[in-house]
Scaffold this active site. Structure first.
Site, PDB file in Angstrom:
ATOM      1  N   GLY A   1      15.402 -23.954  36.260  1.00 59.47           N
ATOM      2  CA  GLY A   1      16.529 -23.036  36.366  1.00 59.47           C
ATOM      3  C   GLY A   1      16.384 -22.262  37.669  1.00 59.47           C
ATOM      4  CG  LEU A   2      19.315 -19.358  39.167  1.00 50.11           C
ATOM      5  CD1 LEU A   2      20.045 -18.041  39.102  1.00 50.11           C
ATOM      6  CD2 LEU A   2      19.564 -20.033  40.506  1.00 50.11           C
ATOM      7  CB  ALA A   3      12.814 -18.514  37.413  1.00 51.21           C
TER       8      ALA A   3
ATOM      9  CG  LEU B   1      22.585 -15.104  37.565  1.00 51.30           C
ATOM     10  CD1 LEU B   1      23.982 -15.346  38.126  1.00 51.30           C
ATOM     11  CD2 LEU B   1      22.035 -16.408  36.993  1.00 51.30           C
TER      12      LEU B   1
ATOM     13  NE  ARG C   1      20.392 -10.375  31.435  1.00 52.37           N
ATOM     14  CZ  ARG C   1      21.628 -10.720  31.825  1.00 52.37           C
ATOM     15  NH1 ARG C   1      22.106 -10.294  32.981  1.00 52.37           N
ATOM     16  NH2 ARG C   1      22.391 -11.475  31.058  1.00 52.37           N
TER      17      ARG C   1
ATOM     18  NE  ARG D   1      26.443  -7.728  29.392  1.00 53.44           N
ATOM     19  CZ  ARG D   1      25.936  -8.692  30.154  1.00 53.44           C
ATOM     20  NH1 ARG D   1      24.729  -9.163  29.905  1.00 53.44           N
ATOM     21  NH2 ARG D   1      26.620  -9.180  31.166  1.00 53.44           N
TER      22      ARG D   1
END
Ligand SMILES: Cc1cc2nc3c(=O)[nH]c(=O)nc-3n(C[C@H](O)[C@H](O)[C@H](O)COP(=O)(O)OP(=O)(O)OC[C@H]3O[C@@H](n4cnc5c(N)ncnc54)[C@H](O)[C@@H]3O)c2cc1C
Ligand code: FES
Lengths: 256, 641
Positions: free
Chosen positions: B48-50, B447, B441, B336
């Protein structure tokens, strides 16, 4: 939804193939009580649950995000790549598009360069190899200039984004009578060709990616446009025209 | 570090002036000269991004890397699905943003349960991330003059979110994937798709490799390494239904936890308020409707419980715009966790709408009346289309029905400032670590964190591990590999040999329902105790009655799912136990016993201003604490009234 039924009875013809080298065949299954609110893959989940409970093997099919963005799902449904609806992936198709009593034929994507792995799962690693040849901009981490150093017009950014929206599902290949990977390759070439950052590698990129595409056994493009019609992201064949221009230009410049 | 804290829980945070900590820390870390780096082999699990950014960046530096992922291509990792955007402190809008403000907002948004040093570093490198992504060809949205565009996201008071239409995660991941494929082409990265890490291998207490199952051939493969990076994402699917991709799991983290890595704050889970509600038992995933919809949509339920009239027949005076009523200053834009709990509460009280009574309306009639249908279509056209595709209803005419769904997990493997777990040589990046987000978060910051960890943090900190010791060569025939491989093999054989009567999906569904009801948005001591009992029963049922068809020596998705469920069934107990022990409400963790008179979350900073890090023990997990101190951002109660 008026008087239309809320559940469906269906007859499924689903492709079964144990491995790449063994022959495959269709298996027929009957399902009842399929809710019209289900997605197509949830309907296959129901089929697989039933098979598992009967001690039989479920069908393998690829999927992950189930919202039309990862490009993992595939399937040819009643002869149509990603099913009957326009500009969606198989995982976004819902059963309300089918009628009670329908027969549905479910097959894997078929192309020489996309061999079947098992049942409905195919090997799309050729796409990764095409990208590896140059589907990127060579900038090491840490060496980037300030983000606003190079202005990019909204028109260029938009067109680059139109091309970059490709999810790499390979539906274009499966839909093409020649099993060409031209739309996929063109989408990446076109995305990077619109951006100033892509400029230094412009010639090398298109030549290397096209060469790799040919070597992987994909067919040539004869402008059938079936790829565009099947593409879940509505990627236009105009990008193929751009690839052709880029290719010609780069060949003439003789840089590779 | 307080004297009561465990020695292994030294966060290794630099001290001194906050703004220069990361720079000084980098200076203090040992280096490895470029020619020597190729001697080291690093296994990166997850792309993934990481993971993709870490694998690419480390290979660019000269390390040899192997990168594994479950999907058939690294480009398909769950990061691809992120929609809204990525934050950075560029302050391009001249609206008073700064690194300090992003840092401040993130610490406060996380309800004071994250490390200040980490969060500050995250805010600091955020700007470099944008530069790097632009250089990689990410087609971010632009202003007419050609500069980068921004929007305000998730109720932030500044516009610091960068985006690429509604597909920011896709474009960022494709950028990182391109960088990764470039290194594959250069021969510095070996790509191993359709692999699942099933065991960690340690030699002398140090992580020295993994066992992975080749998902196509079923073979168990040994991958020896000098360091292992887990970039395996979050565990939201322990609830079965979530906005996560189907393959998202806790397996890699859990197997490492069982071998000594502490698991931090498992009870911090984020429930996103705007998702398409469940329509039936067949439901396999929940689709997120972007948070941005709350900028124009008004949330309401009928004032009369059980009112079954269609929304158009309910007159204005008989509607309860409960967010606007309860939170007059933030209204529909409350964070949220607050919005999710409020929706749950009205549904629990019988005011919910739709066939199942577990949904609330998100109504655009006012926005359409005020700004025109075309304007609303311009802003949300693709989301409205997606909604109609899934539900068969036209949200321009009928209000959307939405309900909260599990979305993100703030908990994860405990890591120090260098992103190293309690097992030397094992690092955790991205959503897989317990991260910089505390108990909640903020939108557009996952991201940012994934790319920060992979692109800028790990390349600097991994040297501290590799340069700091003489790394003895270890090959795949070392006994530790044999032992780990046998354990993995045996486990799969055991699962296959049960041949009982319950399918994996059935058991997963039951686990999910139990957690959602008792360990979801609102938790009580009694509910948590019940859930723990229920999870234990389910675990027993799994091992006595699961039915997994086929064998281990071929592509077998049921077996993969069963292995992941087996780990979720163990992990779920830890999640509930952590929730039980945290006798306070903070961020996404809400204990009904700990709320204000008005039903808002009540933190207990006296007793719980710490990270809870759990050590595996067959006799029951052991809870350790890493104290948190706040030097820059002062502890205050969040208020959105
Ligand atoms: C619908 C949705 C929208 C979102 N929108 C936003 C947004 O707008 N902004 C934002 O900041 N965040 C957003 N998020 C959150 C964000 O997308 C994720 O937190 C983030 O992408 C996680 O990245 P990652 O690299 O840590 O892990 P992932 O992207 O989840 O990648 C995990 C990788 O690990 C691999 N893997 C897992 N287990 C194993 C194993 N055992 N063996 C081998 N490989 C394994 C997988 O194959 C995959 O490659 C959103 C999340 C969702 C669900
Ligand atoms: S499963 Fe991801 S696009 Fe269909």
């Amino acid at each position: 939804m008026g008087a239309s039924p809320t559940t469906l009875r269906l007859t499924l013809h689903v492709w079964r193939q144990a491995s790449r080298d063994l022959p495959g065949a269709f298996e027929v299954h009957h399902l009842e009580g399929i809710s019209v609110d289900m997605s197509f893959l949830e309907m296959l989940d129901v089929l697989n649950e039933g098979l598992t409970s009967q001690g039989r093997e479920p069908f393998c099919f690829d999927h992950d995000c189930r919202e039309g963005i990862c490009g993992m799902c595939s399937l040819v449904i009643n002869g149509q790549v990603h099913g009957p609806d326009q500009e969606i992936t198989t995982c976004q198709l819902h059963m309300r598009h089918f009628a009670d009593g329908d027969t549905i034929v479910v097959e894997p994507f078929r192309a020489r360069a996309l061999p079947v792995v098992r049942d409905l799962v195919v090997d799309r690693s050729a796409f990764d190899r095409i990208i590896a040849e140059g589907g990127y901009i060579s900038t090491d981490a840490g060496s980037a200039p300030e983000g606003n150093a190079l202005p990019i017009s909204t028109a260029a950014a938009d067109e680059a984004m139109d091309a970059a929206a490709c999810i790499g599902c390979a539906g274009c290949v499966a839909a093409c009578p020649n099993a060409s990977a031209m739309l996929f390759t063109a989408a990446k070439v076109s995305h990077l060709a619109q951006l100033p950052q892509g400029e230094p590698e412009r010639e090398r990129r298109v030549l290397a990616m096209v060469e790799r595409m040919d070597r992987e056994g994909f067919g040539g493009c004869t402008n059938e446009r079936e790829c565009q019609a099947a593409c879940p992201k509505g990627i236009s064949v105009a990008h193929i025209a751009r690839l052709n221009r880029e290719f010609l230009r780069s060949s003439v410049l003789g840089r590779s | 570090m307080s004297p009561t804290a465990d020695r292994r829980l030294d966060g290794r945070c630099p001290s001194g002036e906050m703004a220069s900590r990361w720079t000084r820390h980098k200076f203090d870390l040992d280096l490895i000269n470029p020619a020597n780096r190729r001697r080291f082999h690093i296994v990166v699990v997850g792309t993934g991004l990481a993971g993709a950014s870490a694998a690419a960046s480390l290979a660019e530096m000269g390390y040899r890397v192997s990168a594994l992922c479950i999907q058939d291509s690294p480009r398909r990792a769950h990061s691809i699905a992120a929609q809204g955007g990525i934050n950075a402190a560029k302050a391009y809008r001249n609206d008073g943003d700064s690194v300090h403000r992003l840092f401040y907002d993130t610490v406060k948004g996380g309800d004071f349960r994250a490390r200040e040093s980490n969060v500050h570093r995250l805010a600091e490198v955020s700007n470099q991330i944008i530069d790097q992504c632009v250089a990689l060809g990410v087609p971010f949205a632009r202003e007419y003059g050609g500069t980068l565009a921004n929007r305000s996201f998730g109720g932030a008071q500044v516009a610091r979110t960068f985006y690429a239409r509604g597909q920011t995660g896709q474009q960022l991941l494709l950028g990182a994937y391109g960088a990764l494929m470039r290194q594959v082409h250069a021969g510095r990265v070996t790509l191993l798709p359709r692999r699942e890490m099933v065991e960690l291998v340690q030699v002398g207490g140090v992580a020295r490799g993994i066992i992975a199952r080749n998902l196509i051939s079923g073979e168990y493969e040994r991958h020896a390494a000098d360091a292992v990076l887990l970039c395996t994402g979050g565990y939201g699917n322990v609830f079965r239904l979530s906005t996560n991709a189907q393959a998202s799991n806790v397996t890699a983290s859990w197997r490492c936890h069982r071998r000594g890595a502490f698991f931090a704050n498992p009870c911090y889970t984020q429930i996103h308020p705007t998702c398409i509600p469940v329509s039936g038992d067949h439901q396999s995933k929940l689709t997120l409707m972007s948070e941005s919809l709350r900028n124009d949509g008004r949330v309401w339920v009928p004032s009369l419980a059980g009112d079954e009239r269609p929304p158009s027949d309910i007159p204005e005076g008989e509607r309860d715009y409960y967010l606007e009523r309860r939170y007059p200053s933030f209204g529909n834009l409350v964070p949220r966790d607050v919005a999710s709990r409020a929706a749950k509460r009205v549904c629990d009280d019988g005011f919910g709408v739709g066939a199942t009574g577990t949904a609330v309306y998100l109504d655009f009639a006012d926005a359409i009346g005020r700004d025109s249908r075309a304007a609303v279509e311009g802003r949300y056209g693709n989301l409205f289309q997606m909604y109609e595709m899934i539900t068969g209803e036209d949200p321009y005419r009928v209000p959307m029905r939405i309900f909260p769904a599990v979305h993100y997990t703030m908990g994860g493997l405990w890591v120090d400032y260098n992103l190293q777990t309690t097992i030397p040589g094992l690092f955790a990046l991205g959503e897989a670590n317990f991260s910089d987000h505390g108990a909640n978060r903020l939108g557009a910051s996952a991201l940012m964190q994934g790319l920060a960890d992979g692109t800028f943090v790990i390349p600097a900190t991994i040297t501290a591990h590799l340069a700091g010791r003489t790394v003895e060569p270890v090959g795949p025939d070392a006994p530790a590999f044999g032992e780990a491989e046998a354990a993995a093999r045996e486990r799969d054989e055991r699962i296959l040999s049960v041949r009982g009567g319950s399918t994996v999906s059935t058991l997963h569904r039951e686990l999910g329902l139990c957690l959602w009801n008792q360990v979801g948005m609102s938790r009580t001591e009694q509910g948590l105790r019940e859930a723990i009992g229920r999870v234990r029963d389910l675990r027993e049922r799994f091992w006595n009655d699961v039915r997994v068809p086929g064998e281990a020596n071929h592509l077998n998705p049921s077996l993969e799912h069963a292995g992941r469920l087996a780990d979720f069934l163990e992990f779920a107990e830890l999640l509930a136990t952590d929730a039980l022990q945290r006798e306070e409400s903070c961020g996404g963790h809400f204990r009904e016993e700990h709320q204000t008179g008005e039903g808002e979350a009540l933190r207990n900073d006296e007793a719980f201003c710490h990270v809870a890090a759990w050590e595996h023990d067959e006799g029951g997990a052991v809870r350790h604490e890493e104290p948190l101190s706040f030097e820059e951002v002062h502890l205050v109660t969040r208020s959105y009234k």
